[in-house]
Design an enzyme around this catalytic site. Structure first.
Site, mmCIF file in Angstrom:
data_model
loop_
_atom_site.group_PDB
_atom_site.id
_atom_site.type_symbol
_atom_site.label_atom_id
_atom_site.label_comp_id
_atom_site.label_asym_id
_atom_site.label_seq_id
_atom_site.Cartn_x
_atom_site.Cartn_y
_atom_site.Cartn_z
ATOM 1 N N ARG A 160 0.840 -1.207 0.000
ATOM 2 C CA ARG A 160 0.000 0.000 0.000
ATOM 3 C C ARG A 160 0.875 1.258 0.000
ATOM 4 O O ARG A 160 0.584 2.242 0.691
ATOM 5 C CB ARG A 160 -0.934 0.039 1.217
ATOM 6 C CG ARG A 160 -1.956 -1.058 1.287
ATOM 7 C CD ARG A 160 -2.986 -0.933 0.173
ATOM 8 N NE ARG A 160 -4.094 -1.841 0.338
ATOM 9 C CZ ARG A 160 -4.077 -3.117 -0.078
ATOM 10 N NH1 ARG A 160 -3.020 -3.615 -0.676
ATOM 11 N NH2 ARG A 160 -5.135 -3.879 0.085
ATOM 12 N N SER A 228 -10.679 -0.632 3.283
ATOM 13 C CA SER A 228 -9.934 -0.757 4.554
ATOM 14 C C SER A 228 -9.534 0.630 5.037
ATOM 15 O O SER A 228 -8.926 1.400 4.292
ATOM 16 C CB SER A 228 -8.659 -1.571 4.356
ATOM 17 O OG SER A 228 -8.951 -2.855 3.883
ATOM 18 N N GLU A 324 -4.944 3.805 6.064
ATOM 19 C CA GLU A 324 -4.733 3.432 4.671
ATOM 20 C C GLU A 324 -5.391 4.463 3.772
ATOM 21 O O GLU A 324 -4.920 4.760 2.685
ATOM 22 C CB GLU A 324 -5.338 2.031 4.467
ATOM 23 C CG GLU A 324 -4.856 1.282 3.268
ATOM 24 C CD GLU A 324 -5.848 1.284 2.149
ATOM 25 O OE1 GLU A 324 -6.264 2.373 1.728
ATOM 26 O OE2 GLU A 324 -6.201 0.191 1.688
HETATM 27 P P1 FAD Z 1 -8.764 8.809 -5.058
HETATM 28 O O1 FAD Z 1 -9.378 8.527 -3.739
HETATM 29 O O2 FAD Z 1 -9.469 9.745 -5.958
HETATM 30 O O3 FAD Z 1 -7.278 9.329 -4.815
HETATM 31 C C1 FAD Z 1 -6.408 8.672 -3.934
HETATM 32 C C2 FAD Z 1 -5.196 9.551 -3.665
HETATM 33 O O4 FAD Z 1 -4.424 9.708 -4.860
HETATM 34 C C3 FAD Z 1 -5.562 10.978 -3.257
HETATM 35 O O5 FAD Z 1 -4.593 11.400 -2.343
HETATM 36 C C4 FAD Z 1 -5.475 11.794 -4.542
HETATM 37 O O6 FAD Z 1 -5.143 13.128 -4.273
HETATM 38 C C5 FAD Z 1 -4.371 11.070 -5.280
HETATM 39 N N1 FAD Z 1 -4.561 11.017 -6.746
HETATM 40 C C6 FAD Z 1 -5.618 10.470 -7.410
HETATM 41 N N2 FAD Z 1 -5.401 10.495 -8.731
HETATM 42 C C7 FAD Z 1 -4.185 11.057 -8.912
HETATM 43 C C8 FAD Z 1 -3.392 11.340 -10.070
HETATM 44 N N3 FAD Z 1 -3.813 11.048 -11.301
HETATM 45 N N4 FAD Z 1 -2.172 11.912 -9.892
HETATM 46 C C9 FAD Z 1 -1.727 12.209 -8.646
HETATM 47 N N5 FAD Z 1 -2.428 11.970 -7.519
HETATM 48 C C10 FAD Z 1 -3.640 11.406 -7.653
HETATM 49 N N6 FAD Z 1 -7.555 -0.700 -2.399
HETATM 50 C C11 FAD Z 1 -6.739 -1.779 -2.534
HETATM 51 O O7 FAD Z 1 -5.524 -1.625 -2.728
HETATM 52 N N7 FAD Z 1 -7.229 -3.047 -2.485
HETATM 53 C C12 FAD Z 1 -8.538 -3.304 -2.281
HETATM 54 O O8 FAD Z 1 -8.935 -4.463 -2.228
HETATM 55 C C13 FAD Z 1 -9.416 -2.198 -2.137
HETATM 56 N N8 FAD Z 1 -10.733 -2.396 -1.912
HETATM 57 C C14 FAD Z 1 -11.568 -1.331 -1.765
HETATM 58 C C15 FAD Z 1 -12.925 -1.578 -1.545
HETATM 59 C C16 FAD Z 1 -13.818 -0.532 -1.398
HETATM 60 C C17 FAD Z 1 -15.272 -0.829 -1.183
HETATM 61 C C18 FAD Z 1 -13.345 0.810 -1.486
HETATM 62 C C19 FAD Z 1 -14.304 1.952 -1.355
HETATM 63 C C20 FAD Z 1 -11.991 1.065 -1.684
HETATM 64 C C21 FAD Z 1 -11.089 -0.014 -1.824
HETATM 65 N N9 FAD Z 1 -9.716 0.187 -2.018
HETATM 66 C C22 FAD Z 1 -8.872 -0.890 -2.188
HETATM 67 C C23 FAD Z 1 -9.152 1.554 -2.057
HETATM 68 C C24 FAD Z 1 -9.285 2.247 -3.443
HETATM 69 O O9 FAD Z 1 -10.151 1.541 -4.255
HETATM 70 C C25 FAD Z 1 -7.924 2.381 -4.129
HETATM 71 O O10 FAD Z 1 -7.009 3.067 -3.308
HETATM 72 C C26 FAD Z 1 -8.030 3.122 -5.471
HETATM 73 O O11 FAD Z 1 -6.818 3.011 -6.175
HETATM 74 C C27 FAD Z 1 -8.393 4.593 -5.301
HETATM 75 O O12 FAD Z 1 -8.673 5.145 -6.580
HETATM 76 P P2 FAD Z 1 -9.403 6.545 -6.707
HETATM 77 O O13 FAD Z 1 -9.328 6.982 -8.129
HETATM 78 O O14 FAD Z 1 -10.763 6.470 -6.136
HETATM 79 O O15 FAD Z 1 -8.452 7.438 -5.791
HETATM 80 N N1 EPU Z 2 -10.940 -10.974 10.539
HETATM 81 C C1 EPU Z 2 -11.486 -10.996 11.786
HETATM 82 N N2 EPU Z 2 -12.792 -10.607 11.924
HETATM 83 C C2 EPU Z 2 -13.553 -10.219 10.864
HETATM 84 C C3 EPU Z 2 -12.983 -10.182 9.570
HETATM 85 C C4 EPU Z 2 -11.664 -10.563 9.444
HETATM 86 O O1 EPU Z 2 -10.837 -11.364 12.770
HETATM 87 O O2 EPU Z 2 -14.721 -9.891 11.079
HETATM 88 C C5 EPU Z 2 -9.544 -11.401 10.383
HETATM 89 C C6 EPU Z 2 -9.454 -12.870 9.973
HETATM 90 O O3 EPU Z 2 -8.361 -13.445 10.646
HETATM 91 C C7 EPU Z 2 -9.183 -12.785 8.471
HETATM 92 C C8 EPU Z 2 -8.298 -11.549 8.435
HETATM 93 O O4 EPU Z 2 -8.885 -10.652 9.380
HETATM 94 O O5 EPU Z 2 -8.510 -13.918 8.007
HETATM 95 C C9 EPU Z 2 -8.169 -10.891 7.063
HETATM 96 O O6 EPU Z 2 -9.441 -10.470 6.598
HETATM 97 P P1 EPU Z 2 -9.733 -10.314 5.031
HETATM 98 O O7 EPU Z 2 -9.353 -11.537 4.311
HETATM 99 O O8 EPU Z 2 -11.135 -9.813 4.907
HETATM 100 O O9 EPU Z 2 -8.717 -9.232 4.530
HETATM 101 P P2 EPU Z 2 -8.092 -7.913 5.169
HETATM 102 O O10 EPU Z 2 -6.700 -8.214 5.613
HETATM 103 O O11 EPU Z 2 -8.995 -7.309 6.169
HETATM 104 C C10 EPU Z 2 -6.957 -7.079 2.974
HETATM 105 C C11 EPU Z 2 -6.855 -5.771 2.262
HETATM 106 C C12 EPU Z 2 -8.087 -5.562 1.380
HETATM 107 C C13 EPU Z 2 -8.127 -6.687 0.340
HETATM 108 C C14 EPU Z 2 -8.224 -8.017 1.084
HETATM 109 C C15 EPU Z 2 -8.162 -9.211 0.128
HETATM 110 C C16 EPU Z 2 -5.499 -4.266 3.590
HETATM 111 C C17 EPU Z 2 -5.471 -3.091 4.498
HETATM 112 N N3 EPU Z 2 -6.711 -4.676 3.212
HETATM 113 O O12 EPU Z 2 -8.052 -6.977 3.865
HETATM 114 O O13 EPU Z 2 -7.944 -4.323 0.701
HETATM 115 O O14 EPU Z 2 -9.238 -6.532 -0.512
HETATM 116 O O15 EPU Z 2 -7.120 -8.146 2.017
HETATM 117 O O16 EPU Z 2 -6.873 -9.344 -0.380
HETATM 118 O O17 EPU Z 2 -4.450 -4.771 3.216
HETATM 119 C C18 EPU Z 2 -8.423 -1.979 0.825
HETATM 120 O O18 EPU Z 2 -7.209 -1.784 0.720
HETATM 121 O O19 EPU Z 2 -9.252 -1.044 0.880
HETATM 122 C C19 EPU Z 2 -8.940 -3.352 0.857
HETATM 123 C C20 EPU Z 2 -10.230 -3.648 0.968
#
Ligand code: FAD
Ligand code: EPU
Length: 336
Positions: A160, A228, A324
């Site tokens: 990240r 997250s 994050e």
């Molecule tokens: P924004 O929120 O618009 O921007 C993020 C940051 O980057 C801000 O600081 C902004 O100023 C900057 N920025 C944006 N575009 C540019 C650009 N072109 N040039 C310079 N700076 C810029 N992330 C994961 O890694 N894994 C996941 O599994 C994951 N799951 C998610 C699930 C949900 C339901 C949600 C809501 C979010 C999740 N995220 C996850 C986080 C998010 O999806 C990612 O971080 C994504 O890349 C953000 O894209 P955005 O365009 O919305 O960024």
């Molecule tokens: N867990 C609990 N209680 C719960 C849920 C989860 O104890 O209610 C514990 C369990 O041990 C489980 C562990 O947390 O095994 C991990 O949970 P999960 O698999 O849901 O993943 P996560 O670590 O919480 C990360 C990323 C997600 C990504 C998933 C799948 C980060 C900060 N988050 O979540 O990314 O989608 O793995 O790879 O690394 C995001 O960045 O926004 C995001 C959603």
């Protein structure tokens, strides 16, 4: 003032003085020159789809929404090469690739947001981080007013993390991302639940990731959230051993340099926050690492609750949770 409420997936009420849309590199230069003429030199915010940004109050700076589109595709004997506009939607790109038999992105399906933001925090899920497929990142260097590129190495990718997360505001505005996906791509299916698929294919991996995410994570179009809220903390093996004395069931995963990663969701769950709320801000009932806007949440409520969780995790486990998400206050980033 112009509303930002629909511009970030957490959906707190917030405004900014102006919103401009970046449609091309030339368009970006024009916008930056206009801002300079208005006396706005560095104090603006570039935004994608706002899925990793939370506006906790009105901000005192104009917002530039990156909407640079386009996919340039070429193929070599070994690789699919793509130069993709920063304003393309990430999940649409994943779908387009699969439809066109270009494989590798399927583990990252359904991550919200723009292509340009993907390298910023090196998006990751289900065993893959985007750095794996990045050749170069093109950006507008606002210090020197030129287009420049960073190779994957120069991006300093981590969990990240990347060089773009540590720059001063707007130092590099990402305009395009260059990807390279092997023609003979190997599926990555060692991460649960993908490890349970029989004879996995890119299509079934894609479907499993989409179904799992839909089951586990709240849909931001229905309930405001930013995924997250905190990173999963990385601690020393010694620290883990200490914690195991009082919490033998603590889950952990090996990490580089004799460190281990522990799930922040488990720590927050263990403290009883799951399903609880403060005002209109909740800790999600299925995934406690996700804070949610229950409807009319406020920035103050969010900051209070997020700090409380962080403080309790510190007191109970001696672990510093790092946020994050990027939290914005009136004048810039807020670090909890
Ligand atoms: P924004 O929120 O618009 O921007 C993020 C940051 O980057 C801000 O600081 C902004 O100023 C900057 N920025 C944006 N575009 C540019 C650009 N072109 N040039 C310079 N700076 C810029 N992330 C994961 O890694 N894994 C996941 O599994 C994951 N799951 C998610 C699930 C949900 C339901 C949600 C809501 C979010 C999740 N995220 C996850 C986080 C998010 O999806 C990612 O971080 C994504 O890349 C953000 O894209 P955005 O365009 O919305 O960024
Ligand atoms: N867990 C609990 N209680 C719960 C849920 C989860 O104890 O209610 C514990 C369990 O041990 C489980 C562990 O947390 O095994 C991990 O949970 P999960 O698999 O849901 O993943 P996560 O670590 O919480 C990360 C990323 C997600 C990504 C998933 C799948 C980060 C900060 N988050 O979540 O990314 O989608 O793995 O790879 O690394 C995001 O960045 O926004 C995001 C959603």
């Amino acid at each position: 003032m112009i509303s930002l409420t629909e511009r970030h997936t957490f959906g707190l009420s917030a405004n900014c003085p102006d919103i401009q849309t970046i449609k091309s590199v030339d368009g970006l230069v024009t916008i930056l020159n206009k801002l300079k003429n208005q006396g706005v030199d560095e104090n603006y915010l570039v935004l994608g789809e706002g899925s990793n940004t939370i506006f906790t109050e009105d901000i005192n700076m104009p917002v530039l929404v990156n909407s640079i589109k386009g996919i340039e595709y070429t193929k070599t004997n070994v690789c699919h090469k793509m130069k993709v506009g920063a304003g393309e939607n990430w999940h649409e790109l994943v779908k387009w690739c699969i439809e066109n038999h270009i494989y590798g992105f399927e583990n990252l399906a359904l991550i919200p947001g723009s292509v340009g933001a993907a390298p910023i925090q090196n998006i990751g899920a289900y065993g893959i981080e985007i750095e794996r497929f990045i050749d170069n990142v093109e950006f507008f260097d606002t210090d020197n007013n030129v287009i420049n590129t960073f190779t994957k190495k120069e991006c300093l990718f981590g969990y990240r993390d990347s060089v773009f997360k540590h720059q001063k505001l707007n130092q590099r505005i990402i305009t395009h991302v260059m990807f390279s996906l092997p023609v003979e791509n190997e599926l990555v299916v060692n991460y649960s639940p993908l490890d349970k698929l029989d004879n996995p294919t890119p299509q079934t991996v894609f479907e499993e990731v989409v179904n799992t995410r839909n089951r586990k994570l709240p849909n931001p179009t229905k309930i405001g959230n930013s995924g997250s809220f905190y990173k999963n903390p990385v601690i020393t093996e010694e620290h883990l051993k200490q914690l195991q004395l009082s919490h033998p069931d603590i889950p952990w995963y090996p990490n580089a340099n004799s460190m281990v990663k522990v799930p922040a969701a488990w720590l927050i769950d263990k403290l009883g926050f799951k399903g609880t709320s403060h005002g209109q801000i909740g800790c999600h009932k299925h995934q406690p690492l996700v804070l949610v806007n229950l409807g009319k949440g406020t920035g103050e409520e969010l900051l209070y609750f997020a700090k409380l969780i962080k403080q309790k995790v510190k007191e109970s486990f001696d672990i510093n949770l790092e946020n994050e998400v990027r939290i914005m206050g009136a004048d810039g980033l807020i670090i909890l």
